[in-house]
Design a protein around this motif. Structure first.
Motif, PDB file in Angstrom:
ATOM      1  N   ASP A  66       3.619  11.957  -2.279  1.00 28.78           N
ATOM      2  CA  ASP A  66       2.481  11.279  -1.909  1.00 28.78           C
ATOM      3  C   ASP A  66       1.117  11.358  -2.889  1.00 28.78           C
ATOM      4  OD1 ASP A  66       0.216  10.088  -0.680  1.00 28.78           O
ATOM      5  OD2 ASP A  66       0.603  10.793   1.365  1.00 28.78           O
ATOM      6  N   ASP A  87      -1.325   4.313  -4.782  1.00 28.61           N
ATOM      7  CA  ASP A  87      -2.150   2.792  -4.384  1.00 28.61           C
ATOM      8  C   ASP A  87      -2.549   2.288  -5.703  1.00 28.61           C
ATOM      9  OD1 ASP A  87      -2.096   2.083  -1.424  1.00 28.61           O
ATOM     10  OD2 ASP A  87      -2.958   3.950  -1.172  1.00 28.61           O
ATOM     11  N   GLY A 115       0.736  -1.028  -0.203  1.00 25.47           N
ATOM     12  CA  GLY A 115      -0.097   0.164   0.148  1.00 25.47           C
ATOM     13  C   GLY A 115       0.813   1.413  -0.108  1.00 25.47           C
ATOM     14  N   HIS A 167      -0.616  13.350   5.003  1.00 27.88           N
ATOM     15  CA  HIS A 167      -1.327  12.251   5.463  1.00 27.88           C
ATOM     16  C   HIS A 167      -0.487  11.634   6.573  1.00 27.88           C
ATOM     17  CE1 HIS A 167      -2.929   7.960   5.559  1.00 27.88           C
ATOM     18  NE2 HIS A 167      -3.841   8.752   4.993  1.00 27.88           N
TER      19      HIS A 167
HETATM   20  C1  LIG Z   1      -4.664   6.154   1.960  1.00 22.03           C
HETATM   21  C2  LIG Z   1      -3.458   7.137   1.888  1.00 22.03           C
HETATM   22  C3  LIG Z   1      -2.244   6.884   2.223  1.00 22.03           C
HETATM   23  C4  LIG Z   1      -2.071   5.611   2.866  1.00 22.03           C
HETATM   24  O1  LIG Z   1      -2.303   4.513   2.229  1.00 22.03           O
HETATM   25  P1  LIG Z   1      -2.265   2.835   2.349  1.00 22.03           P
HETATM   26  O2  LIG Z   1      -2.744   2.386   0.909  1.00 22.03           O
HETATM   27  O3  LIG Z   1      -3.755   2.879   3.219  1.00 22.03           O
HETATM   28  O4  LIG Z   1      -1.158   2.714   3.008  1.00 22.03           O
HETATM   29  C5  LIG Z   1      -1.214   7.659   2.246  1.00 22.03           C
HETATM   30  N1  LIG Z   1      -1.352   9.112   1.801  1.00 22.03           N
HETATM   31  C6  LIG Z   1      -2.811   9.330   1.155  1.00 22.03           C
HETATM   32  C7  LIG Z   1      -2.995  10.711   0.706  1.00 22.03           C
HETATM   33  C8  LIG Z   1      -3.701   8.408   1.400  1.00 22.03           C
HETATM   34  O5  LIG Z   1      -5.049   8.914   1.014  1.00 22.03           O
END
Ligand SMILES: *Cc1c(COP(=O)(O)O)cnc(C)c1O
Length: 467
Positions: free
Chosen positions: A263, A292, A141, A185
């Motif tokens: 991110d 992701d 993830g 995040h």
């Molecule tokens: C969901 C999310 C994460 C974490 O991702 P996971 O797949 O849950 O580990 C990190 N940054 C942002 C902006 C997210 O929306």
């Protein structure tokens, strides 16, 4: 008697029937779970029996006992957090991944999984507009993608200062600082902890009203420091979908000698859309990117992708030579690019999803989610007693419910609770800039116009019923 014959694989037919029924029923009936933990414990728990049971019966009973404790988040009427649906080809390929039971650590263990991951990595670099020579890893993830990318950053920043962090560890190393936006995040925080950088290394830069990093403040924070620095920017804020101004922020970070990580858990997928890719202008100049698969690409969990511009830094941080993981035919060993050893062959569902969609399909998926999110927020915002807090930049928005007595936080929580009680659609509440809000997140290919209609109707009904 325990059955050691292979007849237990009839459990797969049981699973297929249960899965088909679950998927077919996603868009009518309750979206949220109705069973509480006590009911689930009573049904599923108790002492583990001495005697085993037939596999098909185990699966059938699991299906019956778990059903009303499931969140039907894969369907078109779920608008909580950022949780994607699942594409048919991806679910089916995920089943095969389990049946094939490949160890996708090294090419020798499973040539097909190694080659498929190489192909997926190449397709994604192209689709996401990233440098074609970047290294990549298929991880669990975005959290794992951050950890992997920041390990590469740690390597590069310290190696440039003649410090071998892989051998010597961090005690005695020049202190690294990580500069990011106040609206980052929190998964980033955990990566910093796991990597031994410590949360004390994080310096937060204010965000502007729309949730983007304040580039002037970023410049001031970076000015004059020679400390090894990682700058983390965001493509797609969790609450508003806002994108940092990469074209301004990345050159500023570069000037300061920083490593830039992006991110883009869901926002990086905007690159696939001709309408939205301008939001990412300049993001391709970063050093690493995390996204992701299980969110906007609509893969099953667990699926994330990490990309690192400098393959040498990525490999130096992650690879672990062993006597038995011998590269074959020039195909890479996946474990050299991931934080895991034995691992699931998660390239198969990613490959299947990308082929089911094609380039146009990924673009369409992004566009339709954005259109549905905008329609939902605009229509809710047109109702008396609803205020739009953030109109979606992409597929995330915020509204709140206004209380005649002035307690909008209480009213917002009451309406969201009523929506969840009613159950026909699902929205969640959150706090944004010290106000209670309802988040509107559209992340599934299954959401249609009639789901948007149903969601608006459910909100109207809940506003009537909520006290
Ligand atoms: C969901 C999310 C994460 C974490 O991702 P996971 O797949 O849950 O580990 C990190 N940054 C942002 C902006 C997210 O929306």
């Amino acid at each position: 008697m325990i059955d050691w014959t292979t007849s237990g694989y009839d459990a797969l037919d049981e699973a297929a029937a249960l899965a088909r029924a679950h998927l077919a029923g996603l868009d009518d009936g309750r979206v949220g779970p109705s069973a509480d933990a006590a009911a689930l414990r009573a049904r599923l728990g108790g002492a583990l029996g001495d005697d085993g049971l037939p596999a098909a019966r185990v699966v059938r009973e699991l299906g019956a006992a778990a059903a009303d404790g499931l969140m039907r988040s894969s369907g078109g009427r779920f608008f909580g957090w950022v949780i994607g649906g699942t594409l048919p080809a991806a679910v089916a390929a995920d089943w095969l991944t389990s049946a094939w039971d490949q160890n996708a650590a090294a090419v020798a263990c499973s040539p097909a999984s190694a080659v498929v991951e190489e192909i997926v990595g190449g397709w994604l670099l192209d689709l996401l507009g990233l440098p074609g020579t970047a290294a990549f890893g298929l991880v669990t993830g975005c959290q794992a993608a951050h950890t992997t990318a920041l390990a590469a950053a740690r390597h590069r920043l310290l190696a440039d200062r003649q410090y071998d962090v892989e051998r010597c560890g961090l005690s005695g190393a020049p202190a690294i600082r990580l500069v990011t936006s106040e609206s980052r995040h929190e998964s980033l925080t955990r990566s910093v902890r796991l990597l031994g950088l410590g949360t004390g290394c994080v310096e937060l830069v204010p965000a502007t009203g729309d949730g983007r990093i304040d580039v002037a403040a970023l410049r001031r924070t970076l000015a004059g420091s020679r400390q090894p620095t990682i700058v983390v920017l965001q493509a797609g804020d969790l609450n508003t979908g806002a994108f940092d101004s990469f074209a301004d922020a990345i050159p500023a970070a570069r000037e300061a000698g920083a490593w830039v990580h992006v991110d883009g858990a869901f926002g990086l997928w905007a690159a696939a859309s001709r309408r939205f890719r301008h939001l990412l202008a300049g993001a391709e100049q970063a050093d690493s990117w995390a996204t992701d698969g299980h969110k906007w690409l609509n893969l099953p969990f667990d699926s994330g992708f990490v990309f690192v511009r400098d393959p040498a830094a990525h490999s130096a941080a992650l690879s672990q030579p062993t006597s038995y993981a011998i590269p074959v035919d020039g195909v890479r060993n996946q474990m050299d690019w991931n934080p895991e050893w034995s691992r699931r062959a998660r390239g198969f569902p990613a490959y299947a999803a990308l082929r089911q969609l094609g380039r146009r399909g990924v673009e369409d998926l992004v566009d339709r989610c954005c259109d549905n999110a905008a329609a939902l927020v605009d229509r809710l915002g047109g109702l008396p007693g609803v205020e739009v807090v953030a109109r979606p930049v992409i597929n995330q928005g915020l509204v709140r419910f206004l209380d005649p007595g002035g307690d909008h936080d209480r009213r917002t929580d009451a309406v969201v609770e009523q929506i969840q009680r009613d159950g026909s659609v699902w929205f969640g509440a959150s706090t944004w800039r010290a106000r209670r809000v309802m988040r509107v997140s559209v992340c599934s290919w299954r959401t249609t116009d009639s789901d948007v209609d149903a969601a608006v109707a459910a909100v109207v009904a809940a506003m009537d019923e909520a006290s």
